[in-house]
Design an enzyme around this catalytic site. Structure first.
Site, short mmCIF file in Angstrom:
data_model
loop_
_atom_site.label_atom_id
_atom_site.label_comp_id
_atom_site.label_asym_id
_atom_site.label_seq_id
_atom_site.Cartn_x
_atom_site.Cartn_y
_atom_site.Cartn_z
CD GLU A 241 -32.21 29.41 -27.75
OE1 GLU A 241 -31.08 28.64 -28.14
OE2 GLU A 241 -32.11 29.62 -26.70
CG HIS B 59 -31.06 25.86 -26.03
ND1 HIS B 59 -30.37 26.51 -26.90
CD2 HIS B 59 -30.43 24.63 -25.81
CE1 HIS B 59 -29.42 25.88 -26.98
NE2 HIS B 59 -29.21 24.63 -26.20
CB CYS C 102 -26.35 26.41 -24.76
SG CYS C 102 -26.38 24.47 -24.86
#
Length: 254
Positions: free
Chosen positions: A227, A225, A116
């Protein structure tokens, strides 16, 4: 100086610059970004690495790789523009730390993964520019919100180029077929001018640059993202485990 990490035998040491903005900031995006930072550290550890939290770019010689995480917006002056009203959490200390870690890691030949903000930072470091605030389009890159990104993820698919480093993080390992993944998206900025020295390895259906990489060295980045906690556990871990393996191979070849 850097926060010491407990050494773990046989595990590559991967540096990640700490977030300098406080989670007590009234803008909820700051706390959200700090939470995502913690997820990344945990996924690197679960993927087989020894994460090292960096408060400066000193000591990179002892590392085997680096991850540049998400966070607030880069100062647009870094790419020759004045800040617009949509910019948030512009932190000059954070910019200096992240850029120093990125630049010195690349110079040292370390594998580098940007996520990001880290994706955008690498493009700026290489000489590119950013869209300061994206207009609504055919693909939703964030959930509609007056705070430009606070709230749940927008979800959409991206196609990743066959044989790319980013495709390798998602299991293709350089196979002939391209990879399509469903991503968690929450950004209000994007790559505008792609820097010389980087190539695009993933795009959204509206043309937004979703991944970049340096064909001359192991440097890659994603706008999304990986994660995000809402993803299945195995899908969250897979790209981090693959990056840890890249760093392990690099350490073994020294």
């Amino acid at each position: 100086m850097q926060t010491p990490a407990r050494p773990v035998s046989g595990r590559p040491r991967i540096g990640i610059p700490v977030r300098l903005s406080s989670s007590e900031d009234p803008d909820p995006r700051v706390g959200e970004a700090n939470g995502l930072f913690d997820y990344i550290v945990g996924l690197l550890r679960d993927g087989g690495a020894d994460p090292v939290l960096l408060t400066s770019a000193e000591g990179l010689a002892g590392l085997d790789g680096a991850v540049l995480p998400g966070g607030g917006d880069l100062d647009p002056r870094l790419y020759g523009e004045e800040p617009g009203e949509a910019c948030y959490d512009v932190n000059h200390g954070q910019d200096a730390l992240d850029l120093a870690v990125a630049r010195q890691s690349i110079d040292a030949g370390l594998p580098v993964l940007g996520i990001c903000r880290g994706h955008q930072l690498l493009n700026v470091l290489y000489g590119g520019s950013l869209v300061q605030d994206m207009d609504p389009g055919a693909v939703a890159h964030r959930e509609p919100s007056p705070r430009h990104g606070a709230g749940p993820w927008a979800w959409h698919e991206v196609g990743i180029a066959a044989g790319s480093k980013v495709a390798g993080l998602y299991g293709s390992g350089g196979a002939a077929a391209a990879v399509t993944v469903k991503i968690a998206s929450g950004h209000h900025q994007a790559v505008a001018r792609v820097a010389d020295g980087l190539v695009v390895s993933a795009v959204a259906d509206d043309g937004t640059v979703e991944a970049l990489e340096d064909p001359a060295r192991w440097v890659a980045s994603v706008q999304w993202h990986p994660e995000a906690l809402e993803l299945p556990a195995a899908e969250r871990l897979a790209p981090f485990r693959a990056f840890v393996e890249v760093c392990r191979n690099r350490a073994a070849s020294r």
